[in-house]
Design an enzyme around this catalytic site. Structure first.
Site, PDB file in Angstrom:
ATOM      1  CE  LYS A 194       6.932 -37.299  -1.225  1.00  0.00           C
ATOM      2  NZ  LYS A 194       7.166 -35.569  -0.048  1.00  0.00           N
TER       3      LYS A 194
HETATM    4  C1  LIG Z   1       8.030 -35.695   0.189  1.00  0.00           C
HETATM    5  C2  LIG Z   1       7.869 -35.128   1.857  1.00  0.00           C
HETATM    6  C3  LIG Z   1       8.125 -34.329   2.783  1.00  0.00           C
HETATM    7  C4  LIG Z   1       8.980 -32.981   1.946  1.00  0.00           C
HETATM    8  O1  LIG Z   1       8.882 -32.356   0.762  1.00  0.00           O
HETATM    9  P1  LIG Z   1       9.233 -31.577  -0.170  1.00  0.00           P
HETATM   10  O2  LIG Z   1       8.461 -31.120  -1.598  1.00  0.00           O
HETATM   11  O3  LIG Z   1      10.323 -33.111  -0.475  1.00  0.00           O
HETATM   12  O4  LIG Z   1      10.191 -30.781   0.232  1.00  0.00           O
HETATM   13  C5  LIG Z   1       7.372 -34.235   3.677  1.00  0.00           C
HETATM   14  N1  LIG Z   1       7.256 -34.940   4.836  1.00  0.00           N
HETATM   15  C6  LIG Z   1       6.662 -36.320   4.313  1.00  0.00           C
HETATM   16  C7  LIG Z   1       6.568 -37.296   4.170  1.00  0.00           C
HETATM   17  C8  LIG Z   1       7.147 -35.956   2.856  1.00  0.00           C
HETATM   18  O5  LIG Z   1       7.251 -37.730   2.229  1.00  0.00           O
END
Ligand SMILES: *Cc1c(COP(=O)(O)O)cnc(C)c1O
Length: 400
Positions: A194
């Site tokens: 991210k």
């Molecule tokens: C990455 C992501 C999540 C979950 O996040 P984690 O930190 O990996 O648990 C949820 N929704 C979306 C759209 C994501 O890209």
């Protein structure tokens, strides 16, 4: 000269990040210390929300957002099909019934029309909805919130792609995603892929004091330490009426979804670099957009949503693989052989065996058409302009 491999996404870790984590690791607190508070305060300020609650990951954020709304098996939750699994799993963990929402086949975003259609399929009644800002583009929450309010549907933004994205506030200004102008809560992930990272981490933002209280409670086992909320007076208080110093109560089991202090130190340091990361992502997106302008009739980048200044998490293009007479797997392989990583975001969640088991015949045309064509190209701040040029040139070669 061998060119380095370009993954579809990658973290940027700076000397400042290393120093912040080192300092935290050498402090008395490894978890539940001052860096958690500092990170939460800075995050809330950065998105313009009253509260930010740090979590172990983005999935935990989505789960606790659903718990904060006291959802359970008696409730229906609308969730996007074109998203990561956690958008549906988070509310599903509460036992809530999930009804999937379709999306625009060009942007992957849920609109008012998709929301209304899903609500009808749910029998006109849903307790809450998760709306995802796919790719870092903005789903029009003002429009969706009008419908949601009318039908008593609470709104949770899945903003895991969208830290740094801004949207028109209805007046002259832009408001950051996370300000919860049109929602009850917004959930973020700080996974390494991210825009900013804390290794594993998540945040829920809200302007509602009671939701923030419940999020904090559920993050640590449901442990209540506020004497005003104790119910077992004989155990809680001594003869003079003072609360016993060791005493706590649990009214409802929560979880251990805490973030460590050193993860929050990293998150705080990364948050400080968001403006630079954002600018670099924007510059790369603009460069890609220019390169794809008139590039190939069968390749179309996903357009930017109206009234939105996005901080892109992903750069997907839509490719008509049938017309190109090349399968997506072939194209991914050929790009990989040229040192370019790509990924598909996402397989529609309603196609997962678990959810198919719950709604076997569901067809969501928008999500299925988006899925059939999408391919995410490399996008991360450490890429330079020549890397973007190389990606587009390679795609041109591979498509012929
Ligand atoms: C990455 C992501 C999540 C979950 O996040 P984690 O930190 O990996 O648990 C949820 N929704 C979306 C759209 C994501 O890209």
């Amino acid at each position: 000269m061998a060119e380095s491999f370009l993954p579809y996404g990658k973290q940027t870790i700076t000397e400042a990040d290393l120093a912040a984590v080192r300092e935290s690791l050498l402090s008395p607190y490894l978890t539940t210390g001052p860096m958690v508070d500092a990170f939460e305060a800075a995050f809330a300020q950065s998105v313009g929300a009253r509260h930010a609650v740090a979590m172990a990951n983005g999935t935990a954020a989505l789960h606790l957002a659903a718990m904060a709304l006291e959802l359970g098996p008696q409730d229906t939750v609308l969730a996007p099909s074109m998203s990561f699994l956690a958008s549906a799993n988070g509310p599903r963990y509460t036992g809530a019934n999930i009804v999937f929402v379709d999306c625009d086949a060009q942007t992957g975003l849920v609109t008012r029309e998709h929301f209304v259609e899903a609500l009808e399929r749910a029998g006109g009644k849903a307790s809450a909805a998760v709306i995802v800002h796919l790719n870092g583009e903005y789903a029009d929450m003002a429009e969706i919130a009008q419908e949601a309010r009318r039908h008593g549907v609470r709104l949770i933004e899945d903003a895991c792609h969208a830290i740094g994205t801004r949207f028109g506030d209805g007046g002259d200004g832009m408001s950051p995603v996370g300000s919860c102008l049109h929602s009850d809560m917004a959930c973020f992930s700080l996974h390494p892929v991210k825009t900013i990272t804390m290794g594993e981490g998540g945040v829920v933002t809200t302007n509602d004091d009671e939701l923030a209280r419940r999020l904090r409670l559920m993050r640590t086992h449901g442990i209540e330490r506020d004497p005003a909320r104790f119910t077992q007076n004989e155990l809680a208080f001594d003869a003079s009426g003072a609360a016993n110093p060791w005493y706590y109560e649990m009214a409802e089991p929560g979880y251990n979804y805490r973030a460590t202090d050193f993860a929050c130190a990293l998150g705080l340091s990364q948050l400080g670099q968001l403006p630079e990361f954002r600018a670099r992502r924007q510059a790369l997106k603009s460069r890609y957009d220019r390169l794809f302008d008139g590039f190939h009739p069968l390749v179309k980048p996903v357009a930017t949503a109206q009234d939105c200044d996005p901080c892109r998490h992903l750069y997907p293009v839509l490719i008509d693989f049938d017309a190109a007479k090349r399968s997506r797997a072939e194209i991914m392989e050929a790009l990989r052989a040229r040192g370019i990583g790509t990924q598909v975001h996402y397989i529609p969640i309603h196609w997962q065996p678990y959810y198919r088991g719950l709604a076997p015949d569901l067809v969501l045309e928008g999500a299925e058409r988006y899925y059939a064509r999408c391919l995410s190209l490399p996008l991360y701040p450490l890429m330079d302009d020549a890397d973007a040029d190389r990606v587009v040139a390679a795609l041109g070669e591979v498509l012929g």
